[in-house]
Design an enzyme around this catalytic site. Structure first.
Site, PDB file in Angstrom:
ATOM      1  N   GLY A 108      34.607 -83.178 -51.484  1.00  0.00           N
ATOM      2  CA  GLY A 108      34.238 -81.838 -51.928  1.00  0.00           C
ATOM      3  C   GLY A 108      33.756 -80.876 -50.869  1.00  0.00           C
ATOM      4  N   ASP A 109      33.528 -81.355 -49.634  1.00  0.00           N
ATOM      5  CA  ASP A 109      33.005 -80.451 -48.605  1.00  0.00           C
ATOM      6  C   ASP A 109      33.323 -80.962 -47.201  1.00  0.00           C
ATOM      7  OD1 ASP A 109      31.701 -78.203 -47.620  1.00  0.00           O
ATOM      8  OD2 ASP A 109      29.721 -79.140 -47.668  1.00  0.00           O
ATOM      9  N   LEU A 110      34.585 -81.341 -46.995  1.00  0.00           N
ATOM     10  CA  LEU A 110      34.976 -81.829 -45.668  1.00  0.00           C
ATOM     11  C   LEU A 110      35.277 -80.636 -44.773  1.00  0.00           C
ATOM     12  CD1 LEU A 110      36.971 -84.962 -46.767  1.00  0.00           C
ATOM     13  CD2 LEU A 110      34.915 -84.934 -45.350  1.00  0.00           C
ATOM     14  N   ASN A 112      30.996 -80.793 -41.197  1.00  0.00           N
ATOM     15  CA  ASN A 112      30.749 -82.137 -41.722  1.00  0.00           C
ATOM     16  C   ASN A 112      31.672 -83.195 -41.135  1.00  0.00           C
ATOM     17  OD1 ASN A 112      28.634 -81.310 -43.331  1.00  0.00           O
ATOM     18  ND2 ASN A 112      29.956 -80.826 -45.065  1.00  0.00           N
TER      19      ASN A 112
END
Length: 388
Positions: free
Chosen positions: A246-248, A252
């Site tokens: 969901g937040d690559l 990150n």
């Protein structure tokens, strides 16, 4: 070094004004490390974060850790936090360089610390995380070959998460979370933060295009499935589901240099947006963030797409929606970043990270248009060679 980017689901203006962001002093963080983990801190420093608090810690022998203190709002959902912690360890055991939690002296993977950070007593989830080497992609001169391998790794992460088993997987049904790409229309409730900015009209147009061209296709995207399995009548049901990180983002994913000026991913961080979702959402999110600081942003999509499709090919509706999904995530980051910057001005600079290059990028993509950008991405992907 930036080790985490956490995005907190937003609250309406009429909800509690209490600031959920922790504000632990270096002394208090040092005490937590010693008291619960037996780590005698030699050096400690603050790391940037969206709504949490992170500290880089080094003990007497020279081992580095990241002490992560979650905001008080997300700390309320211990089941979800436990599942995020499980997912990190699950991936690490399967060869993905994910950050993982270190047990306390009593064997716990997370503790709850109650303290008053100036807004009344609140409870914060605390984890001591492994320190991973490398720099963020933002800080690294990555090449298109590197981006191909990032796309391949991102798809591998989601494919590997299909195998995750837990009786608590139902908590990943996070349909109401504003940062889900299924919820682009919810941006309309926050557009007032852009009043007077010409960019507001572009965001409105993206939302309308999403509603007419993407929303009707979502049911055809490769996404969540689930089934209940009982091995014994006395055992709880086990839920199997497809899961996305969901937040690559560029913040990150850590990379380290290898031969010939290339890089390899050495760290995958921040599982706070772990959720059930469509696989193409993950791809769009990754492409968007990797374009932000790249000197040749239009070259990013094809390389990442080629890597992704080497593991999980897109169907036709996903291909036709990719451009608007990338734009949708960019608009989310710009609007919600501005909203949170007004709400938490003490962290304004970090909350507006995307705005620095994102404003220029969304304008450029919108001006070029869906047809031209997608032609570029899919042509590049179809002709991509890993050896180039």
């Amino acid at each position: 070094m930036l080790n985490c980017l956490v995005i907190l689901p937003l609250c309406a203006d009429n909800e509690s004004p209490v600031n959920p962001r922790p504000e632990f002093s270096l002394q208090k963080a040092t005490k937590l490390a010693l008291q619960h983990y037996g780590v005698t801190v030699k050096e400690i420093s603050a790391l940037p974060s969206y709504m949490d608090q992170n500290f880089l810690v080094m003990d007497e022998p020279g081992t580095k850790y990241v002490l992560k203190i979650m905001n008080s709002e997300e700390s309320k959902n211990t089941t979800l936090l436990g599942l995020q912690t499980l997912a990190m360890s699950f991936l690490r055991c399967r060869g993905i360089p994910a950050q993982t939690a270190i047990p306390t002296t009593t064997g716990q993977l997370m503790i709850m610390a109650e303290t008053d950070c100036g807004h009344g007593a609140q409870t914060y989830c605390v984890r001591l995380m492994t320190y991973l080497p490398g720099k963020t992609i933002t800080q690294s001169p990555v090449k298109t070959q590197d981006l191909y391998h990032v796309g391949k790794l991102v798809a591998t992460i989601d494919k590997t998460l299909q195998q995750l088993v837990s009786p608590n997987l139902d908590v990943l049904e996070r349909d109401g979370i504003l940062w889900s790409l299924s919820n682009i229309p919810l941006l309309e409730g926050y557009l007032s933060v852009m009043d007077g900015d010409p960019l507001q009209e572009v965001v409105k147009a993206v939302i309308e295009q999403y509603k007419s061209h993407v929303q009707p296709k979502i049911n055809t995207f490769q996404k969540v499935f689930s089934k209940q399995v009982k091995r014994l009548d006395t055992e709880p049901s086990i839920l199997y589901q497809r899961i996305i990180h969901g937040d690559l983002s560029d913040q990150n994913l850590l990379v380290t240099p290898v031969d010939s000026g290339l890089h390899e991913v050495s760290g995958v961080l921040d599982f706070s947006l772990l959720m059930n979702g469509c696989y193409v959402f993950e791809l769009a999110i990754t492409i968007m963030y990797l374009m932000l600081e790249n000197p040749h942003p239009l070259d990013v999509g094809g390389a990442v797409l080629a890597g992704w499709e080497s593991i999980m090919p897109l169907n036709n509706n996903e291909k036709d929606s990719l451009f608007l999904l990338v734009l949708g995530r960019l608009c989310q980051s710009l609007v919600y970043g501005r909203y949170n910057a007004k709400k938490y001005p003490d962290n304004k600079e970090y909350l507006l990270t995307t705005a620095k290059s994102g404003t220029r990028l969304v304008t450029k993509l919108w001006k070029l248009g869906k047809t031209e950008v997608e032609r570029k991405w899919f042509t590049d992907a179809s002709t991509f060679s890993v050896s180039q």
